[in-house]
Design a protein around this motif. Sequence first.
Motif, PDB file in Angstrom:
ATOM      1  N   GLY A   1      46.729  35.874  45.787  1.00 41.72           N
ATOM      2  CA  GLY A   1      45.916  36.665  44.795  1.00 41.72           C
ATOM      3  C   GLY A   1      44.880  37.596  45.289  1.00 41.72           C
TER       4      GLY A   1
ATOM      5  N   ARG B   1      41.620  36.012  41.064  1.00 43.28           N
ATOM      6  CA  ARG B   1      42.346  37.071  41.707  1.00 43.28           C
ATOM      7  C   ARG B   1      43.890  36.518  41.317  1.00 43.28           C
ATOM      8  NH1 ARG B   1      40.275  40.158  45.619  1.00 43.28           N
ATOM      9  NH2 ARG B   1      41.882  41.424  45.036  1.00 43.28           N
ATOM     10  N   SER B   2      44.301  37.546  40.648  1.00 42.26           N
ATOM     11  CA  SER B   2      45.757  37.228  40.258  1.00 42.26           C
ATOM     12  C   SER B   2      46.882  37.779  40.947  1.00 42.26           C
ATOM     13  CB  SER B   2      46.027  37.399  38.402  1.00 42.26           C
ATOM     14  OG  SER B   2      45.029  36.799  37.909  1.00 42.26           O
ATOM     15  N   HIS B   3      48.180  37.268  41.281  1.00 48.93           N
ATOM     16  CA  HIS B   3      49.156  37.591  41.820  1.00 48.93           C
ATOM     17  C   HIS B   3      50.512  36.819  41.449  1.00 48.93           C
ATOM     18  CE1 HIS B   3      51.994  39.081  45.286  1.00 48.93           C
ATOM     19  NE2 HIS B   3      51.281  39.954  45.154  1.00 48.93           N
TER      20      HIS B   3
ATOM     21  N   THR C   1      41.956  41.272  38.540  1.00 49.37           N
ATOM     22  CA  THR C   1      40.775  40.514  38.744  1.00 49.37           C
ATOM     23  C   THR C   1      40.340  40.116  37.481  1.00 49.37           C
ATOM     24  OG1 THR C   1      40.061  41.425  40.964  1.00 49.37           O
ATOM     25  CG2 THR C   1      38.334  39.900  39.925  1.00 49.37           C
TER      26      THR C   1
ATOM     27  N   ASN D   1      47.799  32.395  42.168  1.00 47.93           N
ATOM     28  CA  ASN D   1      46.305  33.087  41.803  1.00 47.93           C
ATOM     29  C   ASN D   1      45.177  32.149  42.871  1.00 47.93           C
ATOM     30  OD1 ASN D   1      47.370  34.458  39.644  1.00 47.93           O
ATOM     31  ND2 ASN D   1      47.322  32.425  38.318  1.00 47.93           N
TER      32      ASN D   1
ATOM     33  N   SER E   1      45.724  41.510  45.849  1.00 43.10           N
ATOM     34  CA  SER E   1      46.109  42.014  44.591  1.00 43.10           C
ATOM     35  C   SER E   1      44.798  42.797  44.158  1.00 43.10           C
ATOM     36  CB  SER E   1      46.663  41.189  43.362  1.00 43.10           C
ATOM     37  OG  SER E   1      46.531  41.628  42.193  1.00 43.10           O
TER      38      SER E   1
ATOM     39  N   SER F   1      43.109  27.798  45.752  1.00 43.03           N
ATOM     40  CA  SER F   1      44.627  28.219  45.104  1.00 43.03           C
ATOM     41  C   SER F   1      45.286  27.108  44.864  1.00 43.03           C
ATOM     42  CB  SER F   1      45.110  29.327  46.203  1.00 43.03           C
ATOM     43  OG  SER F   1      45.429  28.741  47.289  1.00 43.03           O
TER      44      SER F   1
END
Length: 377
Positions: free
Chosen positions: A275, A299-301, A281, A305, A278, A376
Amino acid sequence: FDSIYFVFSFFFLFCFSLFCFSFFYLTLFLLFSFLDMWLKDYYITGFRWDSTICIRKGGDGKVCWQSNENIDAGWKTMQAANLLTKASGAFTSAEDSQGFNDLTKPSSDKNAGIPGASGGAGFTSQWSYTFYYLFTIDQLLLSDNSQADMNKIADIVINKKNVGDDPHRVMFTENHDMSSNQNHGRIPAIVNPGGSPYTPNYWAQKKAMLGVGIILTAPVFPMLFYGQEMLSYATFDFPVPPNIDWNLTLANSGIVQEVTDLISLRLNKNGNSAGLSSNTTSLIQIVNDDNDKIVVFLRSHKSGNVLVVVNMYETAYSNYVVQNIPRDGVWHVRFNGDSKNYSSLFDNFGSDQTEVQVSGGSCSLKLPKYSILILSQ
């Protein structure tokens, strides 16, 4: 945007008058030869352009930062140079200090540019002095932490509506100008005036590392200034800056490890913090009471995350409840900024908390004072 930005090469092109670009094609030839050498012979991967305001302004004979007249040839030169360097996969950054976002727009964007030279300048990024002043000066360096405004900090970090400057910003809490003898100096020295980097006090360490933690968990490009990772107090004196005191890597080995751990998470070295690589947000929670100063962001991916919990006050919580977490299940604590592994002055609060259970979008945390937690799945 999944890489740490450090200054690999400094490209100084001072143009305080129109003379520099009177011979445009000669300028391009010399510049392209210079860039081609560094790219092909030395495998340079990035260029930072100093004082781009003085390349694009100053045609009226005034100093560039006071000038109202554009230098068209200067803008076109930057466009051409960025096309060459970016075609080679190199990273470019402008130190402009004026918040002119067209610097990072592509040259193909004809709605950008200046009247005599359409299109953006094409830089990958530009240094964000807006971030520096709004976060470092206005929030991080407050002597009374109860005055911190977590709403403003959230806006700056997440960069909602570009409050934190250019969406292609480079974030820093120290750099050669702001940490110089002409300006504020380094954060530990500001917080601990007259102190020594060999015996930094609690707040010199906490303030400096919370700043580093923010820039290494916020979206887009973070930048560390040389010596920052070992808690240097030394100002960047002009015209002769000091050498790095390498003995500080031993004296402040815990701080070096803290920065190392944050960088590893930023780069997803262990495969559990995607995350942070990436730029997606979202704000999860804000508490902005007199004695509670907390912001939580996600923070996302697609690969995972990361939850970042920032406490900017001197209150530790044995049972702090975070809500609005998008995924239930076990979340692992990847980083605790209060660990005694980083400093003997830290409290080690919550060090026994290695994971938390999220249910119904909520979890309970042991949250140390003036620290960052990173979790995470």
